[in-house]
Scaffold this motif. Structure first.
Motif, mmCIF file in Angstrom:
data_model
loop_
_atom_site.group_PDB
_atom_site.id
_atom_site.type_symbol
_atom_site.label_atom_id
_atom_site.label_comp_id
_atom_site.label_asym_id
_atom_site.label_seq_id
_atom_site.Cartn_x
_atom_site.Cartn_y
_atom_site.Cartn_z
ATOM 1 N N ALA A 83 0.858 -1.194 0.000
ATOM 2 C CA ALA A 83 0.000 0.000 0.000
ATOM 3 C C ALA A 83 0.890 1.239 0.000
ATOM 4 C CB ALA A 83 -0.893 0.015 1.238
ATOM 5 N N GLY A 84 0.472 2.280 -0.720
ATOM 6 C CA GLY A 84 1.282 3.486 -0.817
ATOM 7 C C GLY A 84 2.549 3.201 -1.602
ATOM 8 N N THR A 85 2.456 2.270 -2.561
ATOM 9 C CA THR A 85 3.641 1.824 -3.290
ATOM 10 C C THR A 85 3.599 2.218 -4.766
ATOM 11 O OG1 THR A 85 2.470 -0.283 -3.373
ATOM 12 C CG2 THR A 85 4.298 -0.116 -1.820
ATOM 13 N N ILE A 119 2.843 -0.726 5.611
ATOM 14 C CA ILE A 119 2.519 0.161 4.493
ATOM 15 C C ILE A 119 3.781 0.838 3.973
ATOM 16 C CG2 ILE A 119 1.604 2.496 4.107
ATOM 17 C CD1 ILE A 119 -0.937 1.747 5.350
ATOM 18 N N GLY A 120 3.812 1.094 2.659
ATOM 19 C CA GLY A 120 4.814 2.007 2.109
ATOM 20 C C GLY A 120 6.164 1.387 1.811
ATOM 21 N N ASN A 187 -0.757 0.922 9.417
ATOM 22 C CA ASN A 187 0.627 0.538 9.235
ATOM 23 C C ASN A 187 0.797 -0.974 9.173
ATOM 24 O OD1 ASN A 187 2.760 2.055 8.648
ATOM 25 N ND2 ASN A 187 3.613 2.090 10.684
ATOM 26 N N ASN B 317 4.435 9.208 11.065
ATOM 27 C CA ASN B 317 3.851 8.030 10.424
ATOM 28 C C ASN B 317 2.913 8.436 9.299
ATOM 29 O OD1 ASN B 317 2.230 5.691 9.924
ATOM 30 N ND2 ASN B 317 2.968 4.854 11.852
ATOM 31 N N TRP B 318 3.467 8.610 8.085
ATOM 32 C CA TRP B 318 2.675 9.158 6.967
ATOM 33 C C TRP B 318 1.549 8.236 6.549
ATOM 34 C CZ3 TRP B 318 2.418 6.346 2.509
ATOM 35 C CH2 TRP B 318 3.390 5.375 2.321
ATOM 36 N N ARG B 320 -0.470 6.477 8.359
ATOM 37 C CA ARG B 320 -1.672 6.695 9.169
ATOM 38 C C ARG B 320 -2.388 7.973 8.773
ATOM 39 N NH1 ARG B 320 0.266 4.860 15.329
ATOM 40 N NH2 ARG B 320 1.046 2.811 14.678
ATOM 41 N N LEU B 322 -2.262 9.499 5.763
ATOM 42 C CA LEU B 322 -2.855 9.313 4.433
ATOM 43 C C LEU B 322 -4.094 8.428 4.521
ATOM 44 C CD1 LEU B 322 -2.763 9.906 1.466
ATOM 45 C CD2 LEU B 322 -0.944 8.216 1.189
ATOM 46 N N GLY B 351 0.483 9.515 -3.685
ATOM 47 C CA GLY B 351 -0.072 8.357 -2.987
ATOM 48 C C GLY B 351 0.905 7.589 -2.130
ATOM 49 N N GLY B 352 2.069 8.175 -1.867
ATOM 50 C CA GLY B 352 3.044 7.472 -1.042
ATOM 51 C C GLY B 352 3.999 8.449 -0.387
ATOM 52 N N CYS B 353 5.044 7.919 0.233
ATOM 53 C CA CYS B 353 6.021 8.769 0.902
ATOM 54 C C CYS B 353 6.776 9.598 -0.143
ATOM 55 C CB CYS B 353 6.987 7.881 1.677
ATOM 56 S SG CYS B 353 8.050 8.803 2.788
#
Lengths: 404, 404
Positions: A83-85, A119-120, A187, B317-318, B320, B322, B351-353
């Motif tokens: 997720a978030g990838t 996530i991420g 997370n 903690n991005w 959480r 998002l 959509g991500g870091c």
């Protein structure tokens, strides 16, 4: 730590469904973390997914494949939520489908992917690809307990349920597993459930029955009010029993009730294993003018940090409960006619503490691990129940310390 | 413990307003717990009250007296909320008005009553009645600081603000005090604010200006998402400055801005003194299509226990954040175009870091006591800010232990 003792589940195998679990070393070496589920040709499959706009790559692909094709296999990994990838995450999810499809001689669009975990971080797709042949070699009808382990993240126990119903002298089996340790912790993206039955059922009816059961089970639990990016629930109907739901409304009713109860067990198991949970709380709101206001009142109670901390302290704090009902948004609510019970003890009447109430009686209820808060709005016939936990030091600890 | 250092307030007296504070022994002997505020004849008074259907006896009576008459005096007690007290509570609230009216030669309906403290216990009305003559004898224009003490419950500090604005060579003063240590804790029913000005202003405009300012201040703070049974905010305009707002739209704009800023200070002081707070968090959502969706996103973040525990742990903690934006309910949200900043550090894009993000940069922001989370939805011009706290062990401790 979880609320209540763990009941061993007698998993009835579902004819036409096989499960294979392996260790792919996705995050933690030596841990079961990759599960394949295969359904026989002709099975119906339906899914319900998170309503979060920020949803993970596998969720997108599941929706797409269910719309485009008739899926017959699932690939589930734990340790990474994918997720978030971004675009790489989409590609990885598709690769996992394509690889499993090749091993099982299916089309890619006949495979549904599921990921749960952090996530991420990029999905270690090469480990999944490498693990798939072994997971497939493990496929067998008695693989439910291994699969229940294989889908866990920080859960402290496996979650499963299995029932059989009889109809016209024949038997239908329903078996399912779930995971989640908090309604959501984005997370460790969170809730998954896989349920199968040997009933025969059209794809449309399978979806209808799943929607109804989810609405009364997974959509009625909350730990912290957050909503995950990866929540997914799948129902597979193999038809192997040759009892067909579509042509028998009596059987549909019987099956629907069994499915709902089974999914309530799976959903409640998630609450019992909720983060830092020391209490299992049922919030029943009856006497509502409609479903919506029952749910408004029930969720106001179930989400109130003040009530949840009072529950943790075993404090029968009627003022906090009455105040939450008061701000729930129920139109023209008359707080002077409603009643609130703690278990069987009348706690609130006429807008204040009940005359018959004693601290000793309230304390006896609060000292239990399982507590029912019952609100009667006394303005109609609607009734709803939601299930939740208390809010403990450990909830803060688990969620404050998680990344460190 | 509270966030930030306490700034000493220079309270400008408001001509036409006097305050008197005394010790009536309502709950704790030797504590200032009874306040009287008197406004001169001809003053306008407006109020905003809790939206909770379960609201306290004094709130009912305030609404009634404001509708029926032109009030000129307030009686405020701490130590007891007079909530959940039924018909006896209504009678007690009315008695406190009648007694003060007699001392001040007013009608009962010209007095507004306020109570804050424990829910569900009978108001010790005889102590209030006995204390009123002394409170009245203390009435003076410089009584703001004493009154700020006299309205506190479990607050750890007084909360006040005072400003002056110039217009056409003359000066208008605005001074206010507030109390509350949690957006709400129904058991210590919670937020009160009293603001006065020497501007001249019709009752209707006074109410309009108060509504606008409350909407941008007290309606933009949250500690735990619960809503009190006693929340009240009063604005008094004495007219003593003889600067009349009703005939001068330029002055109205200037005054409205000053009032909003003053009430934001009073509201933020409550958040800084929030239960167990270790962080003061501003959640700014911009680029929304409308106000509603900005607030949906902002409150989803501000109410999320997962984000609040991460803030307590100083964890950027991005995922959480998002995820909370994702489930806020913003229609057709595209999570791939929005951005999220922590302070000035870009945290989320596509959509991500964010590619440019480093843990070190995020950690520098998180280590501060005051943190801004800024979301740009990139779909419009609307913008809203809400203020909140983190969720700490102490929050659980305070609310779990409160009654013991």
């Amino acid at each position: 730590m979880a609320v209540g003792t763990l009941v061993e589940v007698n998993y009835h195998p579902i004819e036409g469904v096989q499960l294979g679990t392996t260790q792919a070393g996705i995050k933690t070496p030596g841990r079961k973390d990759l599960v394949v589920i295969q359904a026989k040709e002709g099975s119906s499959m339906a899914g319900v997914f998170t309503a979060n706009a920020f949803c993970a790559a596998p969720v997108h692909l599941c929706r797409h494949h269910l719309q485009e094709d008739s899926p017959l296999a699932l690939v589930i990994n734990t340790g990474n939520a994918n997720a978030g990838t971004g675009a790489a995450g989409d590609a990885d999810a598709l690769t996992s489908c394509a690889e499993l499809a090749q091993v099982l001689s299916l089309r890619s669009s006949q495979v549904l992917p599921f990921s749960t975990g952090v996530i991420g971080e990029k999905l270690p797709i090469e480990k999944i690809v490498a693990g798939l042949p072994h997971a497939v070699s493990e496929l067998n009808a008695n693989g439910w307990q291994d699969a229940a382990w294989g889908i866990l993240t920080t859960d402290t126990r496996t979650k499963g349920a299995s029932v059989q119903i009889e109809h016209l002298g024949r038997v239908i089996s329903l078996t399912g597993i779930s995971k989640g340790s908090g309604m959501i912790r984005p997370n460790m993206a969170t809730m998954l459930a896989f349920v199968a039955t040997d009933a025969q059922c059209s794809p449309t009816l399978t979806q209808d029955l799943l929607n109804q059961a989810v609405n009364k089970s997974f959509n009625r639990i909350t730990v912290d009010g957050d909503m995950s990016t990866n929540d997914s629930c799948i129902l597979i109907a193999t038809g192997a029993s040759e009892l067909c739901l579509d042509e028998d409304s009596e059987l549909v009713a019987k099956f629907s009730q069994a499915l709902t109860e089974l999914m309530q067990q799976l959903a409640q198991a998630i609450v019992r294993d909720g983060e830092g949970a020391t209490k299992f709380i049922s919030v029943e709101v009856e006497g509502g003018a409609n479903t919506e206001e029952c749910l408004q009142a029930a969720y106001a109670i179930a989400h109130s940090p003040l009530i949840k901390t009072a529950m943790f302290a075993s404090d029968p704090n009627w003022g906090r409960i009455l105040a939450a009902v008061g701000y729930a948004g129920v139109p023209n609510l008359d707080v002077n006619i409603l009643t609130i019970h703690l278990g069987n003890v009348l706690l609130v009447e006429q807008g204040g503490c009940a005359k018959s109430y004693t601290e000793a009686a309230g304390q006896m209820v609060m000292d239990q691990e399982e507590i029912t808060i019952k609100v009667d709005l006394k303005r109609g016939d609607a009734k709803e129940i939601v299930w939740t936990t208390d809010l403990s030091y450990d909830y803060v600890k688990i969620n404050a310390d998680y990344r460190s």
